[in-house]
Design a protein around this motif. Structure first.
Motif, short mmCIF file in Angstrom:
data_model
loop_
_atom_site.label_atom_id
_atom_site.label_comp_id
_atom_site.label_asym_id
_atom_site.label_seq_id
_atom_site.Cartn_x
_atom_site.Cartn_y
_atom_site.Cartn_z
N GLU A 267 0.84 -1.35 0.05
CA GLU A 267 0.06 0.02 -0.26
C GLU A 267 0.89 1.31 0.00
N LEU A 268 2.14 1.07 0.94
CA LEU A 268 3.15 2.39 0.67
C LEU A 268 3.56 2.62 -0.81
N ASP A 269 3.90 1.54 -1.38
CA ASP A 269 4.28 1.59 -2.58
C ASP A 269 3.41 2.25 -3.68
N ILE A 270 2.08 1.75 -3.61
CA ILE A 270 1.23 2.38 -4.51
C ILE A 270 0.66 3.78 -4.17
N THR A 271 0.57 4.04 -2.92
CA THR A 271 0.48 5.24 -2.41
C THR A 271 1.58 6.42 -2.86
N LEU A 272 2.65 5.72 -2.86
CA LEU A 272 3.55 6.74 -3.10
C LEU A 272 3.76 7.20 -4.63
N GLY A 273 3.60 6.11 -5.54
CA GLY A 273 3.62 6.40 -6.80
C GLY A 273 2.34 7.17 -7.33
N LEU A 274 1.06 6.93 -6.81
CA LEU A 274 -0.01 7.59 -7.35
C LEU A 274 -0.21 8.75 -6.60
N SER A 275 0.75 9.23 -5.49
CA SER A 275 0.72 10.68 -5.29
C SER A 275 1.90 11.47 -5.93
N GLY A 276 2.59 10.91 -6.72
CA GLY A 276 3.24 11.60 -7.67
C GLY A 276 4.89 11.52 -7.02
N TYR A 277 5.48 10.39 -6.30
CA TYR A 277 6.57 10.54 -5.79
C TYR A 277 7.13 9.25 -6.13
N SER A 278 8.48 9.27 -6.47
CA SER A 278 9.34 7.92 -6.85
C SER A 278 10.25 7.38 -5.94
N ASP A 279 10.28 8.28 -4.82
CA ASP A 279 11.27 7.98 -3.75
C ASP A 279 10.87 8.39 -2.36
N ILE A 280 11.07 7.59 -1.22
CA ILE A 280 10.44 8.24 0.02
C ILE A 280 11.34 9.49 0.38
N ALA A 281 12.56 9.50 -0.15
CA ALA A 281 13.24 10.54 0.32
C ALA A 281 12.75 11.98 -0.08
N GLN A 282 11.73 11.62 -0.97
CA GLN A 282 11.02 13.23 -1.63
C GLN A 282 10.15 13.62 -0.92
#
Length: 395
Positions: A369-384
């Protein structure tokens, strides 16, 4: 937020696996909405164990506040960004994380499932997720280390009042390959927990969750008989040793002098305490109210997080727990300043319902879910991630 040699996590791997398995009629072992696990676990567990796991301090106001705090922040997705490939990995205090998630220290896990911490250790190790082993474990340090195999592991200390026992526990943990020490500050005495009190249920008084002290040579040296021969004497020695005496800042050098790895203080909610932790030479803190189990009416951990992250200002690792129920919650905590998140009750419910496989299901679900949420929210890296990814309700 540090990030060393990032690896690419396959996008939505668990989700895809579930859908393709469905072609042959298979479905997940447990609900993928992890908030549905608690009522199922309540049906499975006896009232005493369920109350111990699910209950909180007083009226439960702090537990409710933890959940409500997440609801007050909303993710603001950004569009037309390249997020096909996402990076979830990072390095925290020298520990490589495939995703910014650790298994929080939860005691007496044998009340949820006979394999207890061993099942959790195997599930976490299989995914490369660090397990933080509680001092209140149902299995010994050495047994859990063996179950962890090559997986990363941290040790959580409920700080005994007897220094010889403290040093013995630290030496055992280090010898067993636990490389980071997490010291819980907020449970030097038990909170007022009505679900436990109403059933007069405290597992430690029954010799449950005492495997680590009851196997410790320094602890055993103070007994006239082995715990299996005189349980009440052993319990009578242990309970006042880890509860009932307040901890103090001037005691921290004992740990620093006897642990050569990172030390993390768990239970910090005030920015000044965060500054004191860093000034005392600590390597990290966990912003936590113990899942609402200690002080009724306390500040929600998520509400405390931004101020503490600002106070620490990158001088130490900032971890977070309390109220996390899924990958979107992890996203929000990271955006508000956490370097990583500790997951607690959801994996315990998974353990109660399906043992090792249940723990693995929960961890994979949160990561996916974190992976999907990250991508769908417009981010490719948690560091962003930063507070700009969120909007407070009412804004």
């Amino acid at each position: 937020m540090t990030n060393s040699s990032p690896e690419v996590v396959p996008a939505s791997s668990y989700q895809a696996e579930i859908y393709f398995a469905g072609l042959s009629g298979a479905t997940p072992p447990l609900p993928t909405d992890l908030t549905q696990l608690e009522p199922l676990a309540k049906q499975r567990l006896d009232p005493g164990p369920y109350g111990y796991i699910a209950g909180g301090a007083g009226s439960g106001a702090t537990m409710r506040a933890n959940l409500e705090a997440f609801d007050r922040w909303r993710i603001v997705p950004r569009m037309l960004r390249e997020t096909t490939r996402r990076t979830l990995s990072s390095t925290i205090l020298g520990t490589r994380l495939p995703a910014p998630i650790l298994v929080a220290p939860v005691g007496v896990l044998s009340i949820a499932h006979p394999d207890g911490e061993l099942a959790v250790a195997r599930a976490a190790s299989a995914l490369g997720v660090p397990m933080v082993l509680s001092t209140a474990s149902s299995h010994t340090i050495e047994e859990v280390a063996e179950a962890s195999g090559d997986g990363p592991r941290w040790y959580q200390l409920y700080w005994p009042t007897e220094d010889a026992v403290t040093l013995s526990l630290l030496a055992r943990a280090k010898a067993a390959g636990f490389d980071t020490l997490v010291v819980t500050l907020d449970t030097w005495t038990l909170g007022y927990r009505p679900l436990d009190l109403d059933q007069a249920y405290l597992p430690f008084l029954r010799g449950v969750g005492t495997a680590i002290p009851f196997s410790d040579p320094a602890f055993l040296a103070g007994l006239a008989a082995a715990p299996q021969d005189d349980l009440m004497a052993a319990v009578g020695r242990w309970v006042p040793m880890f509860t009932g005496t307040a901890l103090r800042w001037d005691r921290l050098p004992l740990l620093r002098d006897n642990w050569d790895g990172p030390i993390v203080l768990k239970g910090v909610l005030h920015p000044e305490d965060a500054r004191l932790a860093v000034d005392s030479g600590m390597d990290g803190i966990v912003v936590s109210n113990h899942g609402g189990r200690q002080v009724d009416g306390a500040v929600a951990a998520l509400d405390a997080l931004p101020g503490i992250a600002d106070a620490v200002a990158g001088r130490a690792a900032v971890l977070f727990d309390s109220g996390v129920r899924g990958g979107a919650d992890v996203f929000k905590a990271l955006a508000l300043g956490a370097d990583a998140v500790l997951l607690a009750r959801p994996y315990v419910y998974g353990l109660a319902l399906h043992g090792e496989d249940g723990v693995r299901h929960v961890l994979r679900g949160v990561i996916t879910e974190l992976d999907i949420t990250l991508g769908l929210s417009g981010y490719s890296d948690i560091a962003q991630l930063s507070p700009d990814a969120l909007l407070p309700m009412g804004s």
